[in-house]
Design a protein around this motif. Structure first.
Motif, PDB file in Angstrom:
ATOM      1  N   ALA A   1      84.366 102.866 123.251  1.00 48.00           N
ATOM      2  CA  ALA A   1      83.776 101.732 122.874  1.00 48.00           C
ATOM      3  C   ALA A   1      83.900 100.476 124.207  1.00 48.00           C
ATOM      4  N   LEU A   2      84.912 100.760 124.877  1.00 46.79           N
ATOM      5  CA  LEU A   2      84.895  99.866 126.196  1.00 46.79           C
ATOM      6  C   LEU A   2      83.928 100.462 127.368  1.00 46.79           C
ATOM      7  N   ALA A   3      83.959 101.687 127.319  1.00 47.26           N
ATOM      8  CA  ALA A   3      82.589 102.062 128.070  1.00 47.26           C
ATOM      9  C   ALA A   3      81.164 101.460 127.686  1.00 47.26           C
ATOM     10  N   LEU A   4      81.183 101.591 126.575  1.00 51.39           N
ATOM     11  CA  LEU A   4      79.729 101.003 125.913  1.00 51.39           C
ATOM     12  C   LEU A   4      79.867  99.317 126.310  1.00 51.39           C
ATOM     13  N   TRP A   5      80.963  98.758 126.133  1.00 51.55           N
ATOM     14  CA  TRP A   5      81.001  97.214 126.486  1.00 51.55           C
ATOM     15  C   TRP A   5      80.780  96.892 127.787  1.00 51.55           C
ATOM     16  N   ILE A   6      81.375  97.822 128.713  1.00 56.20           N
ATOM     17  CA  ILE A   6      81.078  97.472 130.185  1.00 56.20           C
ATOM     18  C   ILE A   6      79.622  97.638 130.320  1.00 56.20           C
ATOM     19  N   ASN A   7      79.001  98.828 129.831  1.00 58.54           N
ATOM     20  CA  ASN A   7      77.486  98.786 129.919  1.00 58.54           C
ATOM     21  C   ASN A   7      76.791  97.812 129.645  1.00 58.54           C
ATOM     22  N   LYS A   8      77.058  97.229 128.468  1.00 64.55           N
ATOM     23  CA  LYS A   8      76.492  96.101 127.853  1.00 64.55           C
ATOM     24  C   LYS A   8      76.510  94.910 128.859  1.00 64.55           C
ATOM     25  N   LEU A   9      77.819  94.683 129.468  1.00 62.95           N
ATOM     26  CA  LEU A   9      78.226  93.386 130.243  1.00 62.95           C
ATOM     27  C   LEU A   9      77.629  93.455 131.587  1.00 62.95           C
ATOM     28  N   PHE A  10      77.627  94.604 132.428  1.00 60.86           N
ATOM     29  CA  PHE A  10      76.930  94.828 133.448  1.00 60.86           C
ATOM     30  C   PHE A  10      75.366  94.881 133.282  1.00 60.86           C
ATOM     31  N   GLY A  11      74.869  95.463 132.271  1.00 63.31           N
ATOM     32  CA  GLY A  11      73.358  95.472 132.098  1.00 63.31           C
ATOM     33  C   GLY A  11      72.741  94.151 131.496  1.00 63.31           C
ATOM     34  N   SER A  12      73.723  93.174 131.268  1.00 62.32           N
ATOM     35  CA  SER A  12      73.280  91.809 130.638  1.00 62.32           C
ATOM     36  C   SER A  12      73.587  90.555 131.359  1.00 62.32           C
ATOM     37  N   LEU A  13      74.742  90.795 132.402  1.00 61.29           N
ATOM     38  CA  LEU A  13      75.094  89.566 133.079  1.00 61.29           C
ATOM     39  C   LEU A  13      75.234  89.840 134.499  1.00 61.29           C
ATOM     40  N   PRO A  14      75.283  88.736 135.319  1.00 62.46           N
ATOM     41  CA  PRO A  14      75.000  89.078 136.787  1.00 62.46           C
ATOM     42  C   PRO A  14      76.623  89.154 137.289  1.00 62.46           C
ATOM     43  N   LEU A  15      77.230  89.941 136.683  1.00 65.12           N
ATOM     44  CA  LEU A  15      78.643  90.266 137.159  1.00 65.12           C
ATOM     45  C   LEU A  15      78.814  91.266 138.416  1.00 65.12           C
ATOM     46  N   VAL A  16      79.986  90.859 139.356  1.00 64.26           N
ATOM     47  CA  VAL A  16      80.260  91.819 140.227  1.00 64.26           C
ATOM     48  C   VAL A  16      81.443  92.662 139.719  1.00 64.26           C
ATOM     49  N   ARG A  17      82.314  92.121 138.689  1.00 60.78           N
ATOM     50  CA  ARG A  17      83.504  92.691 138.535  1.00 60.78           C
ATOM     51  C   ARG A  17      83.836  92.555 136.897  1.00 60.78           C
ATOM     52  N   VAL A  18      84.481  93.378 136.427  1.00 61.26           N
ATOM     53  CA  VAL A  18      84.778  93.184 134.864  1.00 61.26           C
ATOM     54  C   VAL A  18      86.567  93.380 134.975  1.00 61.26           C
ATOM     55  N   GLY A  19      87.046  92.689 134.237  1.00 59.88           N
ATOM     56  CA  GLY A  19      88.651  93.210 134.065  1.00 59.88           C
ATOM     57  C   GLY A  19      89.036  92.876 132.594  1.00 59.88           C
ATOM     58  N   PHE A  20      90.306  93.339 132.739  1.00 56.11           N
ATOM     59  CA  PHE A  20      91.138  92.859 131.517  1.00 56.11           C
ATOM     60  C   PHE A  20      92.648  92.804 131.875  1.00 56.11           C
ATOM     61  N   THR A  21      93.407  92.156 131.051  1.00 55.32           N
ATOM     62  CA  THR A  21      94.694  91.847 131.218  1.00 55.32           C
ATOM     63  C   THR A  21      95.630  92.329 130.007  1.00 55.32           C
ATOM     64  N   THR A  22      96.628  93.054 130.152  1.00 53.57           N
ATOM     65  CA  THR A  22      97.331  93.815 129.299  1.00 53.57           C
ATOM     66  C   THR A  22      98.866  93.372 129.676  1.00 53.57           C
ATOM     67  N   TRP A  23      99.715  94.235 128.924  1.00 60.38           N
ATOM     68  CA  TRP A  23     101.234  94.241 129.365  1.00 60.38           C
ATOM     69  C   TRP A  23     101.627  95.504 129.415  1.00 60.38           C
ATOM     70  N   SER A  24     102.753  95.565 130.219  1.00 64.63           N
ATOM     71  CA  SER A  24     103.279  97.141 130.606  1.00 64.63           C
ATOM     72  C   SER A  24     103.797  97.799 129.376  1.00 64.63           C
ATOM     73  N   GLY A  25     104.032  97.101 128.288  1.00 61.87           N
ATOM     74  CA  GLY A  25     104.415  97.975 127.022  1.00 61.87           C
ATOM     75  C   GLY A  25     103.397  98.331 126.352  1.00 61.87           C
ATOM     76  N   ASN A  26     101.877  98.115 126.437  1.00 58.65           N
ATOM     77  CA  ASN A  26     100.902  98.829 125.967  1.00 58.65           C
ATOM     78  C   ASN A  26     100.305  99.982 126.774  1.00 58.65           C
ATOM     79  N   HIS A  27     100.955 100.981 126.776  1.00 57.23           N
ATOM     80  CA  HIS A  27     100.745 102.383 127.706  1.00 57.23           C
ATOM     81  C   HIS A  27      99.179 102.761 127.069  1.00 57.23           C
ATOM     82  N   ARG A  28      99.046 102.830 125.953  1.00 57.39           N
ATOM     83  CA  ARG A  28      97.538 103.193 125.639  1.00 57.39           C
ATOM     84  C   ARG A  28      96.425 102.391 126.307  1.00 57.39           C
TER      85      ARG A  28
END
Length: 183
Positions: free
Chosen positions: A108-135
């Motif tokens: 799902a995230l791979a599809l979302w990244i394709n959508k974001l890079f395909g529809s917005l003039p982005l140079v970078r995509v990112g996310f924030t999580t916490w060290s307890g979320n190993h998955r």
């Protein structure tokens, strides 16, 4: 809509609201919240209150549904950290534990990244999580994200301090990986 075999992401519709509410806002302490920023308060709400917020949920470019075999299982989203410089952060929630650790989030995230890079003039995509979320960290690693920041012991959860983790990928890195990643 973007698809990968039996998984697809698509804009949320008004028909999705009862199921989204059931998955995300009906319970006071849902299992998924133990992994999705559990240091932020989560409160249950009535369907009426949830549905009153439909303008922030339905037909949005920044909040889409994840389906597997036609069943809504989660959402992907993004927000602007700083829109003038195209600094965008994204997120994903797979609500039901039956769909954890099965590759659905990665696909799902791979599809979302394709959508974001395909529809917005982005140079970078990112996310924030916490060290307890190993998955979530593992999803980032599988997709080729770089750990860009580790803010030590700044997330307190159940009496334990965890690190905040920032992961990111540049457009050229994603384009290079497209030939290598088969989701």
């Amino acid at each position: 809509m973007y698809e990968n075999d039996n998984l697809r992401i698509r804009p949320v519709t008004e028909r999705d609201l009862p199921r989204l509410w059931e998955l995300s806002a009906k319970e006071e302490a849902p299992e998924w919240k133990k992994w999705d920023a559990p240091y932020y308060e989560h409160t249950a709400m009535s369907f009426e209150k949830y549905a009153a917020n439909k303008d922030n949920l339905v037909h949005r470019d920044d909040f889409w549904a994840i389906e597997v075999n036609g069943e809504l299982i989660g959402t992907v989203s993004y927000y602007w950290e700083h829109k003038p410089s195209y600094w965008l952060e994204m997120g994903i929630v797979i609500y039901h534990p039956d769909y954890w650790s099965g590759g659905y989030g990665t696909r799902a995230l791979a599809l979302w990244i394709n959508k974001l890079f395909g529809s917005l003039p982005l140079v970078r995509v990112g996310f924030t999580t916490w060290s307890g979320n190993h998955r979530m960290i593992r999803v980032g690693e599988k997709l080729g994200f770089t750990m860009e920041a580790r803010l030590r012991k700044c997330r307190l959860y159940n009496g334990v301090f965890y690190d905040s983790i920032r992961m990111g990928m540049l457009r050229e890195e994603w384009e290079e990986r497209q030939g290598k990643y088969k989701g």
